[in-house]
Scaffold this motif. Structure first.
Motif, PDB file in Angstrom:
ATOM      1  N   THR A 283      -0.260   8.756 -12.048  1.00  0.00           N
ATOM      2  CA  THR A 283       0.729   9.348 -12.935  1.00  0.00           C
ATOM      3  C   THR A 283       1.903   8.394 -13.212  1.00  0.00           C
ATOM      4  OG1 THR A 283       2.392  11.115 -13.072  1.00  0.00           O
ATOM      5  CG2 THR A 283       1.723  10.450 -10.882  1.00  0.00           C
ATOM      6  N   THR A 284       2.452   8.457 -14.415  1.00  0.00           N
ATOM      7  CA  THR A 284       3.614   7.625 -14.752  1.00  0.00           C
ATOM      8  C   THR A 284       4.830   7.979 -13.889  1.00  0.00           C
ATOM      9  OG1 THR A 284       4.227   9.205 -16.510  1.00  0.00           O
ATOM     10  CG2 THR A 284       2.939   7.276 -17.162  1.00  0.00           C
TER      11      THR A 284
ATOM     12  N   GLY B  78      -4.579   3.136  -8.804  1.00  0.00           N
ATOM     13  CA  GLY B  78      -4.692   4.365  -8.030  1.00  0.00           C
ATOM     14  C   GLY B  78      -6.069   4.972  -8.115  1.00  0.00           C
ATOM     15  N   THR B  79      -6.224   6.115  -7.497  1.00  0.00           N
ATOM     16  CA  THR B  79      -7.488   6.845  -7.535  1.00  0.00           C
ATOM     17  C   THR B  79      -7.200   8.323  -7.799  1.00  0.00           C
ATOM     18  OG1 THR B  79      -7.329   6.783  -5.106  1.00  0.00           O
ATOM     19  CG2 THR B  79      -8.887   5.283  -6.125  1.00  0.00           C
ATOM     20  N   GLY B  80      -6.298   8.546  -8.757  1.00  0.00           N
ATOM     21  CA  GLY B  80      -6.014   9.918  -9.167  1.00  0.00           C
ATOM     22  C   GLY B  80      -4.818  10.570  -8.485  1.00  0.00           C
TER      23      GLY B  80
ATOM     24  N   MET C  57      -9.761  14.727 -12.357  1.00  0.00           N
ATOM     25  CA  MET C  57      -8.695  13.774 -12.018  1.00  0.00           C
ATOM     26  C   MET C  57      -7.745  13.617 -13.203  1.00  0.00           C
ATOM     27  SD  MET C  57      -7.698  10.376 -12.662  1.00  0.00           S
ATOM     28  CE  MET C  57      -9.083   9.285 -12.997  1.00  0.00           C
ATOM     29  N   ALA C  58      -8.319  13.448 -14.397  1.00  0.00           N
ATOM     30  CA  ALA C  58      -7.499  13.210 -15.581  1.00  0.00           C
ATOM     31  C   ALA C  58      -6.574  14.396 -15.847  1.00  0.00           C
ATOM     32  CB  ALA C  58      -8.391  12.941 -16.787  1.00  0.00           C
ATOM     33  N   SER C  59      -7.093  15.613 -15.723  1.00  0.00           N
ATOM     34  CA  SER C  59      -6.277  16.806 -15.953  1.00  0.00           C
ATOM     35  C   SER C  59      -5.135  16.865 -14.949  1.00  0.00           C
ATOM     36  CB  SER C  59      -7.128  18.068 -15.811  1.00  0.00           C
ATOM     37  OG  SER C  59      -8.184  18.035 -16.727  1.00  0.00           O
ATOM     38  N   SER C  60      -5.468  16.611 -13.702  1.00  0.00           N
ATOM     39  CA  SER C  60      -4.462  16.683 -12.654  1.00  0.00           C
ATOM     40  C   SER C  60      -3.353  15.653 -12.882  1.00  0.00           C
ATOM     41  CB  SER C  60      -5.163  16.477 -11.303  1.00  0.00           C
ATOM     42  OG  SER C  60      -4.293  16.004 -10.336  1.00  0.00           O
ATOM     43  N   VAL C  61      -3.737  14.418 -13.255  1.00  0.00           N
ATOM     44  CA  VAL C  61      -2.741  13.357 -13.463  1.00  0.00           C
ATOM     45  C   VAL C  61      -1.868  13.656 -14.688  1.00  0.00           C
ATOM     46  CG1 VAL C  61      -2.465  10.936 -14.150  1.00  0.00           C
ATOM     47  CG2 VAL C  61      -4.014  11.530 -12.276  1.00  0.00           C
TER      48      VAL C  61
ATOM     49  N   LYS D 155       0.871  -1.181   0.000  1.00  0.00           N
ATOM     50  CA  LYS D 155       0.000   0.000   0.000  1.00  0.00           C
ATOM     51  C   LYS D 155       0.905   1.226   0.000  1.00  0.00           C
ATOM     52  CE  LYS D 155      -3.828   0.677   2.747  1.00  0.00           C
ATOM     53  NZ  LYS D 155      -4.607   1.188   3.904  1.00  0.00           N
ATOM     54  N   LEU D 156       0.982   1.900  -1.159  1.00  0.00           N
ATOM     55  CA  LEU D 156       1.803   3.109  -1.238  1.00  0.00           C
ATOM     56  C   LEU D 156       1.098   4.242  -0.486  1.00  0.00           C
ATOM     57  CD1 LEU D 156       2.937   3.087  -5.001  1.00  0.00           C
ATOM     58  CD2 LEU D 156       4.027   1.993  -3.024  1.00  0.00           C
ATOM     59  N   ASP D 157      -0.226   4.247  -0.587  1.00  0.00           N
ATOM     60  CA  ASP D 157      -1.045   5.247   0.095  1.00  0.00           C
ATOM     61  C   ASP D 157      -2.476   4.706   0.051  1.00  0.00           C
ATOM     62  OD1 ASP D 157      -1.889   7.523   1.371  1.00  0.00           O
ATOM     63  OD2 ASP D 157      -1.408   8.903  -0.258  1.00  0.00           O
ATOM     64  N   ASP D 158      -3.385   5.360   0.732  1.00  0.00           N
ATOM     65  CA  ASP D 158      -4.779   4.914   0.648  1.00  0.00           C
ATOM     66  C   ASP D 158      -5.230   4.967  -0.806  1.00  0.00           C
ATOM     67  OD1 ASP D 158      -4.926   4.602   3.409  1.00  0.00           O
ATOM     68  OD2 ASP D 158      -5.392   6.720   3.690  1.00  0.00           O
ATOM     69  N   GLY D 159      -5.774   3.860  -1.306  1.00  0.00           N
ATOM     70  CA  GLY D 159      -6.239   3.821  -2.696  1.00  0.00           C
ATOM     71  C   GLY D 159      -5.125   3.857  -3.720  1.00  0.00           C
ATOM     72  N   LEU D 160      -3.911   3.457  -3.331  1.00  0.00           N
ATOM     73  CA  LEU D 160      -2.778   3.465  -4.274  1.00  0.00           C
ATOM     74  C   LEU D 160      -1.943   2.208  -3.985  1.00  0.00           C
ATOM     75  CD1 LEU D 160      -1.466   5.360  -6.488  1.00  0.00           C
ATOM     76  CD2 LEU D 160       0.093   6.104  -4.677  1.00  0.00           C
ATOM     77  N   ILE D 161      -2.267   1.132  -4.712  1.00  0.00           N
ATOM     78  CA  ILE D 161      -1.705  -0.175  -4.382  1.00  0.00           C
ATOM     79  C   ILE D 161      -0.734  -0.621  -5.473  1.00  0.00           C
ATOM     80  CG2 ILE D 161      -2.246  -2.570  -3.749  1.00  0.00           C
ATOM     81  CD1 ILE D 161      -3.536  -0.481  -1.905  1.00  0.00           C
ATOM     82  N   LEU D 162       0.478  -0.971  -5.049  1.00  0.00           N
ATOM     83  CA  LEU D 162       1.520  -1.472  -5.947  1.00  0.00           C
ATOM     84  C   LEU D 162       1.544  -2.995  -5.891  1.00  0.00           C
ATOM     85  CD1 LEU D 162       4.211  -0.906  -7.643  1.00  0.00           C
ATOM     86  CD2 LEU D 162       5.401  -1.143  -5.449  1.00  0.00           C
TER      87      LEU D 162
END
Lengths: 452, 452
Positions: B382-383, A424-426, B246-250, A109-116
């Motif tokens: 994001t990449t 992820g979630t943005g 979200m898309a713009s931000s990423v 878990k890199l962060d909430d809603g961001l899983i590697l």
């Protein structure tokens, strides 16, 4: 499966395209293709053996005028009792192996809603170059389909008719499956090898299956990574504390059970403390099996009273003998003072394939296994254990003396790499870091439940 | 650590010998050496900065007459606030990582008293070729010692005085440890790279740290495996279902947060269903950041009403733009029909580094991640997440676009290989097999208790 008679570069390009589709085909689809290949080859036994008989006839003629070795002719023969059925069984064996694709070995878990996640996937396109044996084509096709890799096959010219017959059958079988036509390709063009070895933009891994000289040629002729070993110069180091009977039995097995194998022992290092105790028993046992002992002064002197039976012989060794893969009933023998000298000799002379220590001393054995820079390091057993089937891998792609990717006997795992997925979630990178308003990564390890 | 001024081949040979000893040094010994390196570098800050000042003076002159880029001069400067302390902290960070040596990941009972184990061990000798940045030398020395690998370092000539000063300090520090002198070597000879790249009998892995052109040159000049990436051509594919904000931000993060990074996005693929909904928001956000949009006809038409602020611009794309790593505020944009066309475009154009899909549809996202043949495949992020520190690896050896051994951000693990150990009690190969009196292997998986 398709035959590419003319253009190795086109074969490589279409294999790459096919590999992208094959990588997404599920286990059911890949296993169904293996079953079709098996069934079709079973049904087409007669026509394939007929084609093989043509190759055999040509090869026998070549052997009779000396332009082909008789052992090569023998390897060509698909009609030997049991050989065809063994080939068929091999396909089902590969089918029954656990799916190597999609194995997750890291989840964070890199962060909430961001899983590697790190997940196994096929390497891409394999180039398999092999010599005469026609059954290898079925074996390689099976391994490639099971592992989701595309494969380009280049076989020896001596078995061309067999290859063509088998590949037509496999091609027909694959027509009824989801495996794309370009995924398995047979290249028949004479002298295509050099062109194939140049396709590093499409081909990801070369697997040579054949003689040392073939492997050595390939390793020195391509920028593509090569999985394999050119040499198998294995050594056994025997200490004075080793049980003489055990030591004799192990060394005889390592030297004589299959001298042409890459895991056969070529060098025996004898601790000085073993010269008068263990070594004479080993020497007697080897001589009784007709082995030629090439000894340095100390090891020769120590067995001067040992009777040399007919067949065996004791000769003086040269420095060259300790660098030679005899692949015959010959062994180079040398006295060393102890484990340090033994490992130093091995690290400087061996091909980093497999080495064994025979000793009653666990501490010394552990030191040997840690210090020897070889793919296999054994204690009180024969170097001939170095084998994918003996290791329980179910199949063997080859034995590697590489220092990266895969080492030792290589199973299906060696045809896999991994990719990293992040769901992820943005999230964006500039949100993380030091300073006001910045977030920190959590880096929490998560359980790996293999939900496949 | 030693300076090898004259003979790259001799440096490689002695590194190999040192690697054999280093592989057997326990964690305590390796960590003590890292502490010594840290302490000695801390104590020698003044003399190292003095040497660095000499390099800087020479470099500034070269920059003023245009023979050196000013960004290179900036990378050379060790006296920037915090840089030296960061270098010191990096050494302790590496020291505190978990020992990568001796990790067992497979244990099988082949038979009673015959146990197979697969255990991690160092690769051997690393050749690290890097450009000007002098602090890399401390980083690489730390990674090598921690992972039990010997390393040969070849740095850019511009920082020669800094390198010599640092390597003398490291050499002094290692004198008080068990790490052998040949284990870390600095090669200063001008034009030594070609000779080093030829030492494939001693060097096991090349790690280039520097520009794309350096990596490309090295990859095409050696038989030794190379760990790294020449290009970072990353893509984002955006679907109509993606949240526009979200898309713009990423996409803004991926393009503009650090455009010179290899994980920055260079290509944006827009689903036709996103042309009138999500794409205009993204375009506005990119243009506001001064990004030049190179669009195909469809994506250009879709934003014809979007206001172009000062700094930003909209141009027609060429086919070449989709193969270009801009490393600047430029992005190539192209319409695609859906996930299949997007993954096909990516597999044929990208450098297989990192790609991301922005969508609300989980099924499509999973398909994208499975079909893209890249080291990193992301959903809704994001990449720029492609980074060893962000992945939680503690340190980063580099990012690999290789298809074997190590892929993506590479931590210490990428400097390891494994060996197979068998502990036996005299077993021989001929006892096993089919037929009367023959035994069968048991192949029972055993628990892996990490007893280190």
């Amino acid at each position: 499966m398709s035959l590419s008679n003319s253009n190795p570069a086109a074969a490589a390009e279409s294999a790459k395209a096919a590999s992208h589709f094959l990588a997404t085909l599920n286990e059911e689809g890949r296993n169904a293709a293996l079953q079709e290949i098996h069934d079709e080859l079973k049904a087409s036994k007669d026509e394939i053996l007929a084609a093989n008989a043509e190759d055999m006839e040509k090869a026998r003629k070549a052997a009779s005028d000396g332009s082909l070795s008789s052992s090569l002719v023998s390897r060509l023969d698909l009609s030997k009792p049991g050989k065809y059925d063994e080939m068929l069984k091999g396909i089902l064996d590969v089918k029954n192996l656990k799916d190597p694709i999609g194995k997750i070995d890291l989840r964070t878990k890199l962060d909430d809603g961001l899983i590697l996640e790190r997940i196994s996937c096929p390497i891409g396109v394999l180039l398999v170059i092999f010599e005469a044996r026609p059954e290898v084509i079925a074996n390689i096709a099976s391994l490639a389909v099971k592992s989701g890799n595309a494969a380009i096959l280049k076989g020896g010219n001596e078995s061309e008719k067999s290859f063509v017959a088998i590949s037509k059958v496999i091609s027909n079988a694959l027509e009824r499956t989801h495996v794309p036509n370009g995924a398995i390709q047979l290249v028949l063009t004479r002298d295509a090898i050099a062109q194939l070895l140049d396709q590093d933009q499409y081909i990801d891994l070369v697997i040579p299956r054949g003689s040392n000289s073939l492997v050595r040629y390939i390793k020195s002729s391509t920028r593509i990574p090569v999985l394999g070993h050119a040499d198998g110069l294995c050594a056994i180091y025997v200490e004075g504390s080793a049980d003489p009977e055990m030591a004799s039995s192990v060394v005889v097995d390592a030297k004589t059970s299959y001298p042409a194998a890459c895991n056969a022992t070529e060098t025996l290092l004898v601790q000085d403390a073993a010269l008068s105790s263990v070594w004479p028993s080993i020497a007697s046992a080897l001589l009784a099996k007709g082995v030629e002992l090439r000894c340095d002064a100390a090891t020769k002197e120590a067995i001067k009273d040992v009777k040399v039976p007919k067949g065996g012989s004791v000769k003086d060794s040269t420095e060259e003998d300790y660098k030679t893969e005899f692949l015959a009933h010959i062994i180079a023998v040398k006295k060393v003072s102890g484990v340090d000298e033994a490992t130093e000799h091995i690290n400087n002379h061996s091909s980093h394939h497999t080495e064994s220590i025979l000793t009653a001393d666990k501490t010394v054995a552990e030191k040997f296994m840690s210090a020897c820079d070889s793919a296999g390091v054994y204690w009180n057993t024969t170097t001939r254990m170095a084998d994918g089937m003996r290791y329980g891998f179910g199949t063997e792609v080859g034995i590697s003396t590489n220092k990266i990717h895969a080492r030792g006997p290589v199973g299906l795992e060696g045809l896999m790499i991994y990719k990293y997925k992040i769901r992820g979630t943005g999230q964006i990178s500039v949100s993380y870091g030091e300073g006001p308003g910045k977030k920190h990564f959590k880096h929490e390890p998560m359980p790996i439940s293999d939900s496949r």
